[in-house]
Design a protein around this motif. Structure first.
Motif, short mmCIF file in Angstrom:
data_model
loop_
_atom_site.label_atom_id
_atom_site.label_comp_id
_atom_site.label_asym_id
_atom_site.label_seq_id
_atom_site.Cartn_x
_atom_site.Cartn_y
_atom_site.Cartn_z
N ILE A 17 1.31 -1.33 0.30
CA ILE A 17 -0.50 -0.28 0.16
C ILE A 17 0.99 1.36 -0.25
N VAL A 18 0.76 2.13 -1.36
CA VAL A 18 1.46 3.42 -0.99
C VAL A 18 0.87 4.43 -1.06
N ARG A 19 1.52 6.05 -0.75
CA ARG A 19 0.83 7.14 -1.44
C ARG A 19 1.71 7.65 -1.94
N ALA A 57 4.07 12.46 -13.78
CA ALA A 57 3.21 13.21 -13.32
C ALA A 57 4.07 13.07 -11.50
N ILE A 58 4.29 11.88 -10.94
CA ILE A 58 4.40 11.37 -10.02
C ILE A 58 5.86 12.56 -9.04
N LEU A 59 5.12 12.99 -7.84
CA LEU A 59 6.21 14.17 -7.16
C LEU A 59 6.34 13.04 -6.26
N LEU A 60 6.03 11.49 -5.89
CA LEU A 60 6.72 11.19 -4.54
C LEU A 60 5.74 9.84 -4.30
N ILE A 61 6.70 8.87 -3.59
CA ILE A 61 5.74 7.44 -4.40
C ILE A 61 6.36 7.22 -2.87
N GLU A 62 5.70 7.05 -2.21
CA GLU A 62 6.14 5.60 -0.49
C GLU A 62 5.50 4.63 -0.19
N PRO A 63 5.29 3.93 0.66
CA PRO A 63 4.78 2.75 1.52
C PRO A 63 4.36 3.59 2.80
N VAL A 64 3.06 2.95 2.98
CA VAL A 64 2.48 3.90 3.78
C VAL A 64 3.78 2.87 4.89
N LYS A 65 3.02 3.09 6.68
CA LYS A 65 3.97 2.37 8.00
C LYS A 65 2.60 1.11 8.28
N ASN A 66 1.63 1.43 7.97
CA ASN A 66 0.12 0.41 7.80
C ASN A 66 -0.01 -0.31 7.14
N GLN A 67 0.65 -1.53 6.93
CA GLN A 67 -0.17 -2.24 5.84
C GLN A 67 -1.55 -3.19 5.78
N GLU A 69 -5.30 -4.07 5.03
CA GLU A 69 -6.16 -2.92 4.41
C GLU A 69 -7.29 -1.41 5.32
N SER A 70 -7.08 -1.50 5.90
CA SER A 70 -8.28 -0.60 6.37
C SER A 70 -7.32 1.48 6.45
N GLU A 71 -6.39 1.02 5.69
CA GLU A 71 -5.36 2.21 5.34
C GLU A 71 -5.47 2.86 4.56
N VAL A 72 -6.23 1.95 3.51
CA VAL A 72 -6.75 2.45 1.59
C VAL A 72 -8.08 2.84 1.96
N VAL A 73 -7.75 4.58 1.49
CA VAL A 73 -8.27 5.23 1.07
C VAL A 73 -9.00 5.74 0.01
#
Length: 73
Positions: A17-19, A57-67, A69-73
């Motif tokens: 899961i990434v931001r 178009a991507i400026l930043l891509i990083e994994p979220v700390k908590n992987q 499913e509830s973290e995906v928006v």
């Protein structure tokens, strides 16, 4: 050479899961990174929709700390 380094970094994020911050959205996009192509990244949103994002178009891509499913928006 730079593209090869970027591809290796993106490969390490596959199925996580990434931001993603990009030029076209004010808020970040969250989702599971499903596919990487030369022009696009594909993320799966929490509701199952697939979203395609231009790599240019991507400026930043990083994994979220908590992987979870509830973290995906």
């Amino acid at each position: 050479m730079l593209n090869e380094i970027l591809n290796n970094d993106l490969d390490s994020l596959l199925n996580l899961i990434v931001r993603i911050d990009d030029e076209h959205h004010k808020l970040p996009l969250y989702g599971r990174l499903k596919a990487i192509s030369p022009q696009f990244l594909t993320i799966e949103r929490k509701d199952g929709r697939l979203t395609f994002i231009k790599r240019k178009a991507i400026l930043l891509i990083e994994p979220v700390k908590n992987q979870y499913e509830s973290e995906v928006v």
